[in-house]
Design a protein around this motif. Structure first.
Motif, PDB file in Angstrom:
ATOM      1  N   THR A   2       8.757  -7.174  -1.914  1.00 52.48           N
ATOM      2  CA  THR A   2       9.648  -6.593  -2.925  1.00 52.48           C
ATOM      3  C   THR A   2       8.838  -5.877  -4.013  1.00 52.48           C
ATOM      4  OG1 THR A   2      11.309  -8.319  -2.553  1.00 52.48           O
ATOM      5  CG2 THR A   2      11.439  -7.105  -4.626  1.00 52.48           C
ATOM      6  N   ILE A   3       7.744  -6.497  -4.444  1.00 53.53           N
ATOM      7  CA  ILE A   3       6.893  -5.884  -5.466  1.00 53.53           C
ATOM      8  C   ILE A   3       6.258  -4.603  -4.932  1.00 53.53           C
ATOM      9  CG2 ILE A   3       4.768  -6.181  -6.803  1.00 53.53           C
ATOM     10  CD1 ILE A   3       5.523  -9.147  -7.064  1.00 53.53           C
ATOM     11  N   ALA A   4       5.807  -4.655  -3.676  1.00 54.78           N
ATOM     12  CA  ALA A   4       5.199  -3.461  -3.080  1.00 54.78           C
ATOM     13  C   ALA A   4       6.200  -2.311  -3.030  1.00 54.78           C
ATOM     14  CB  ALA A   4       4.695  -3.790  -1.675  1.00 54.78           C
ATOM     15  N   GLU A   5       7.466  -2.627  -2.749  1.00 56.54           N
ATOM     16  CA  GLU A   5       8.504  -1.594  -2.733  1.00 56.54           C
ATOM     17  C   GLU A   5       8.747  -1.047  -4.133  1.00 56.54           C
ATOM     18  OE1 GLU A   5      11.729  -3.712  -0.991  1.00 56.54           O
ATOM     19  OE2 GLU A   5      11.046  -3.399   1.081  1.00 56.54           O
ATOM     20  N   ARG A   6       8.565  -1.887  -5.141  1.00 56.17           N
ATOM     21  CA  ARG A   6       8.729  -1.460  -6.531  1.00 56.17           C
ATOM     22  C   ARG A   6       7.574  -0.552  -6.960  1.00 56.17           C
ATOM     23  NH1 ARG A   6      11.895  -0.418 -10.985  1.00 56.17           N
ATOM     24  NH2 ARG A   6      10.989  -1.229 -12.909  1.00 56.17           N
ATOM     25  N   ILE A   7       6.344  -0.926  -6.590  1.00 57.86           N
ATOM     26  CA  ILE A   7       5.154  -0.179  -6.986  1.00 57.86           C
ATOM     27  C   ILE A   7       4.991   1.095  -6.164  1.00 57.86           C
ATOM     28  CG2 ILE A   7       2.625  -0.267  -7.115  1.00 57.86           C
ATOM     29  CD1 ILE A   7       4.014  -1.809  -9.312  1.00 57.86           C
ATOM     30  N   LYS A   8       5.382   1.020  -4.883  1.00 53.47           N
ATOM     31  CA  LYS A   8       5.260   2.160  -3.957  1.00 53.47           C
ATOM     32  C   LYS A   8       3.818   2.693  -3.890  1.00 53.47           C
ATOM     33  CE  LYS A   8      10.026   3.852  -4.459  1.00 53.47           C
ATOM     34  NZ  LYS A   8      10.512   2.798  -5.376  1.00 53.47           N
ATOM     35  N   PRO A   9       2.867   1.836  -3.436  1.00 55.39           N
ATOM     36  CA  PRO A   9       1.491   2.337  -3.307  1.00 55.39           C
ATOM     37  C   PRO A   9       1.424   3.479  -2.302  1.00 55.39           C
ATOM     38  CG  PRO A   9       1.737   0.210  -2.204  1.00 55.39           C
ATOM     39  CD  PRO A   9       2.999   0.441  -2.980  1.00 55.39           C
ATOM     40  N   LEU A  10       0.584   4.436  -2.576  1.00 52.33           N
ATOM     41  CA  LEU A  10       0.413   5.591  -1.695  1.00 52.33           C
ATOM     42  C   LEU A  10      -0.470   5.216  -0.513  1.00 52.33           C
ATOM     43  CD1 LEU A  10      -0.012   8.108  -4.609  1.00 52.33           C
ATOM     44  CD2 LEU A  10       2.005   7.820  -3.173  1.00 52.33           C
ATOM     45  N   PRO A  11      -0.457   5.987   0.561  1.00 54.58           N
ATOM     46  CA  PRO A  11      -1.179   5.597   1.783  1.00 54.58           C
ATOM     47  C   PRO A  11      -2.654   5.274   1.579  1.00 54.58           C
ATOM     48  CG  PRO A  11       0.282   7.436   2.235  1.00 54.58           C
ATOM     49  CD  PRO A  11       0.321   7.230   0.752  1.00 54.58           C
ATOM     50  N   TYR A  12      -3.309   5.923   0.623  1.00 61.98           N
ATOM     51  CA  TYR A  12      -4.739   5.696   0.416  1.00 61.98           C
ATOM     52  C   TYR A  12      -5.019   4.579  -0.579  1.00 61.98           C
ATOM     53  CZ  TYR A  12      -3.700   8.616  -3.659  1.00 61.98           C
ATOM     54  OH  TYR A  12      -3.139   9.130  -4.805  1.00 61.98           O
ATOM     55  N   GLN A  13      -3.978   3.935  -1.103  1.00 60.86           N
ATOM     56  CA  GLN A  13      -4.160   2.893  -2.106  1.00 60.86           C
ATOM     57  C   GLN A  13      -4.053   1.501  -1.479  1.00 60.86           C
ATOM     58  OE1 GLN A  13      -1.024   4.225  -4.831  1.00 60.86           O
ATOM     59  NE2 GLN A  13      -2.596   4.920  -6.290  1.00 60.86           N
ATOM     60  N   SER A  14      -4.987   0.628  -1.836  1.00 58.02           N
ATOM     61  CA  SER A  14      -4.961  -0.770  -1.385  1.00 58.02           C
ATOM     62  C   SER A  14      -4.288  -1.616  -2.452  1.00 58.02           C
ATOM     63  CB  SER A  14      -6.387  -1.275  -1.134  1.00 58.02           C
ATOM     64  OG  SER A  14      -7.024  -0.523  -0.124  1.00 58.02           O
ATOM     65  N   LEU A  15      -3.351  -2.460  -2.042  1.00 55.34           N
ATOM     66  CA  LEU A  15      -2.587  -3.299  -2.965  1.00 55.34           C
ATOM     67  C   LEU A  15      -3.011  -4.750  -2.827  1.00 55.34           C
ATOM     68  CD1 LEU A  15      -0.233  -3.610  -5.021  1.00 55.34           C
ATOM     69  CD2 LEU A  15       1.290  -3.910  -3.046  1.00 55.34           C
ATOM     70  N   PHE A  16      -3.309  -5.384  -3.965  1.00 58.60           N
ATOM     71  CA  PHE A  16      -3.717  -6.786  -3.984  1.00 58.60           C
ATOM     72  C   PHE A  16      -2.864  -7.547  -5.002  1.00 58.60           C
ATOM     73  CE2 PHE A  16      -7.439  -4.453  -2.561  1.00 58.60           C
ATOM     74  CZ  PHE A  16      -7.928  -5.233  -1.523  1.00 58.60           C
ATOM     75  N   PHE A  17      -2.821  -8.873  -4.799  1.00 59.52           N
ATOM     76  CA  PHE A  17      -2.132  -9.765  -5.725  1.00 59.52           C
ATOM     77  C   PHE A  17      -3.146 -10.806  -6.217  1.00 59.52           C
ATOM     78  CE2 PHE A  17       0.992  -8.035  -2.878  1.00 59.52           C
ATOM     79  CZ  PHE A  17       2.084  -7.749  -3.689  1.00 59.52           C
ATOM     80  N   SER A  18      -3.112 -11.079  -7.512  1.00 61.77           N
ATOM     81  CA  SER A  18      -4.062 -12.039  -8.073  1.00 61.77           C
ATOM     82  C   SER A  18      -3.375 -12.955  -9.070  1.00 61.77           C
ATOM     83  CB  SER A  18      -5.234 -11.311  -8.745  1.00 61.77           C
ATOM     84  OG  SER A  18      -4.812 -10.675  -9.941  1.00 61.77           O
ATOM     85  N   LYS A  19      -4.021 -14.053  -9.355  1.00 63.15           N
ATOM     86  CA  LYS A  19      -3.521 -15.002 -10.352  1.00 63.15           C
ATOM     87  C   LYS A  19      -4.625 -15.298 -11.351  1.00 63.15           C
ATOM     88  CE  LYS A  19      -4.923 -19.159  -7.815  1.00 63.15           C
ATOM     89  NZ  LYS A  19      -4.515 -20.475  -7.272  1.00 63.15           N
ATOM     90  N   ILE A  20      -4.244 -15.919 -12.451  1.00 60.57           N
ATOM     91  CA  ILE A  20      -5.195 -16.390 -13.445  1.00 60.57           C
ATOM     92  C   ILE A  20      -5.466 -17.861 -13.174  1.00 60.57           C
ATOM     93  CG2 ILE A  20      -5.493 -16.971 -15.877  1.00 60.57           C
ATOM     94  CD1 ILE A  20      -5.911 -14.027 -15.292  1.00 60.57           C
ATOM     95  N   GLU A  21      -6.729 -18.207 -13.113  1.00 62.05           N
ATOM     96  CA  GLU A  21      -7.118 -19.614 -12.928  1.00 62.05           C
ATOM     97  C   GLU A  21      -7.834 -20.086 -14.181  1.00 62.05           C
ATOM     98  OE1 GLU A  21     -10.276 -21.244  -9.990  1.00 62.05           O
ATOM     99  OE2 GLU A  21      -8.353 -21.377  -8.919  1.00 62.05           O
ATOM    100  N   TYR A  22      -7.290 -21.127 -14.796  1.00 64.88           N
ATOM    101  CA  TYR A  22      -7.865 -21.641 -16.038  1.00 64.88           C
ATOM    102  C   TYR A  22      -9.015 -22.594 -15.719  1.00 64.88           C
ATOM    103  CZ  TYR A  22      -3.906 -19.474 -18.302  1.00 64.88           C
ATOM    104  OH  TYR A  22      -2.992 -18.545 -18.740  1.00 64.88           O
TER     105      TYR A  22
END
Length: 366
Positions: free
Chosen positions: A218-238
């Motif tokens: 769902t987030i990827a559909e919202r962001i709509k990365p272009l074909p040459y763009q790599s999409l990653f997901f990250s979190k904060i670790e305390y």
């Protein structure tokens, strides 16, 4: 307030038009954008406020510092100096441009932040072996740094079009991903959402640890990365709590602990959510982003802390805020415990190796 911002839409249209024209001038070559023969990595975001640029910059430093001579270059927001300046830590010397006092109380944090800004000061104290520089004119800063370094990491430079980095990492805060894509002042974007095309890597930061695959889609559909763009997901670790000098402490927070939270950052919500998992007794002293803490601010905090009757109590602040504090402020009458909570970027889906390889491959091209 949010309804008032809708009234500002006409101003957003005007602001957005100005930014679009400016970007077009750079894209068309009317305004000069400088490219460099050595690797330049830019970390930035489209919206105002914190999207996790500092922890991402630190991630890159850890990844690259052992194999390359690197430098970070920032504008130095909030500093009391101007022009090009290299951060340094000197012992037993008076405060001078490029250097600081490092006293027994380690008030050097506060002094270095005055010279270069809180985030560059944080980088220098955590990674003293690298070069940390600031300059409003990034082109000038790069020209000075590149002859003696293998690569440069540009912090918060996505809108600095005078430089064309070889690799751009664009960050989006998970907590703001569904906000309308309006530019200032009605929205929070510094430039139109279409500006994301200039990045090669997009990272959704501050995600929940258990972000489902369906929500990632769902987030990827919202962001709509272009074909040459790599999409990653990250979190904060305390990480483990430290004192103002960066040394680990034995303080343990539990449900019986009263936490006095001192922040001067753009968005303290993720930190509050984390602390709420161990205690609900949180007294938040909240200030604007990059707020220059004063003795008056700290005296108010210290008085409330001493008046608190809780058997277990502690003051907690962020790494960035710690750069603007003097430990001596907390030692006027008695020792008041101040803990710093470090954070790190951690990639979801075990994608750290994939992300690392993209960065290393780019640097090795040179």
């Amino acid at each position: 307030m949010k309804y008032f911002r809708w009234l500002l839409l006409p101003f957003s249209l005007l602001y957005g038009l100005v930014v679009i024209i400016r970007n077009w001038f750079y894209d068309a070559g009317i305004f000069k954008s400088h490219k460099f023969e050595k690797p330049v990595v830019s970390v930035g975001n489209l919206d105002v406020g914190g999207a996790g640029k500092s922890p991402m910059t630190e991630y890159l430093i850890r990844l690259l510092k052992d194999n390359y001579k690197l430098a970070t270059l920032s504008r130095g927001y909030g500093r009391k100096t101007k022009g090009y300046l290299v951060a340094a830590l000197f012992k037993g010397m008076p405060g001078v441009p490029g250097g600081t006092v490092q006293s027994g109380l380690d008030d050097s944090h506060h002094q270095l932040a005055d010279l270069v800004g809180d985030e560059p000061a944080q980088f220098k104290h955590k990674f003293p072996e690298i070069t940390v520089a600031v300059c409003e004119k990034r082109v000038e800063g790069l020209k000075r740094l590149l002859p003696d370094h293998d690569l440069i990491i540009l912090d918060d430079a996505y809108q600095h079009r005078a430089v064309e980095p070889g690799l751009s990492i664009l960050l989006f805060d998970y907590n703001r991903i569904n906000e309308p894509h309006f530019v200032l002042p009605a929205g929070n974007l510094r430039e139109p959402f279409s500006g994301r095309w200039r990045s090669q890597i997009i990272v959704i930061t501050k995600c929940p640890a258990q972000l489902s695959a369906s929500e990632q889609v769902t987030i990827a559909e919202r962001i709509k990365p272009l074909p040459y763009q790599s999409l990653f997901f990250s979190k904060i670790e305390y990480q483990q709590l430290e004192d103002l000098a960066g040394l680990p402490v034995d303080t343990v927070i539990d449900s019986d602990t009263t936490v006095f939270l001192l922040t001067g950052i753009a968005n303290a919500t993720p930190l509050i959510k984390y602390l709420n998992t161990v205690t609900t007794d949180i007294i938040h002293h909240k200030y604007p982003d990059h707020h220059p803490f004063t003795l008056k601010n700290i005296t108010k905090l210290a008085d409330e802390f001493k008046a608190c009757t809780s058997q277990k109590k502690v003051i907690i602040t962020t790494e960035k805020d710690a750069q603007r504090l003097q430990e001596s402020w907390f030692n006027k009458d008695e020792k008041i415990p101040v803990c710093v909570i470090p954070i790190r970027t951690v990639f979801l889906n075990d994608d750290d190796h994939k992300f690392d390889q993209l960065i290393i491959d780019y640097v090795r091209e040179y």
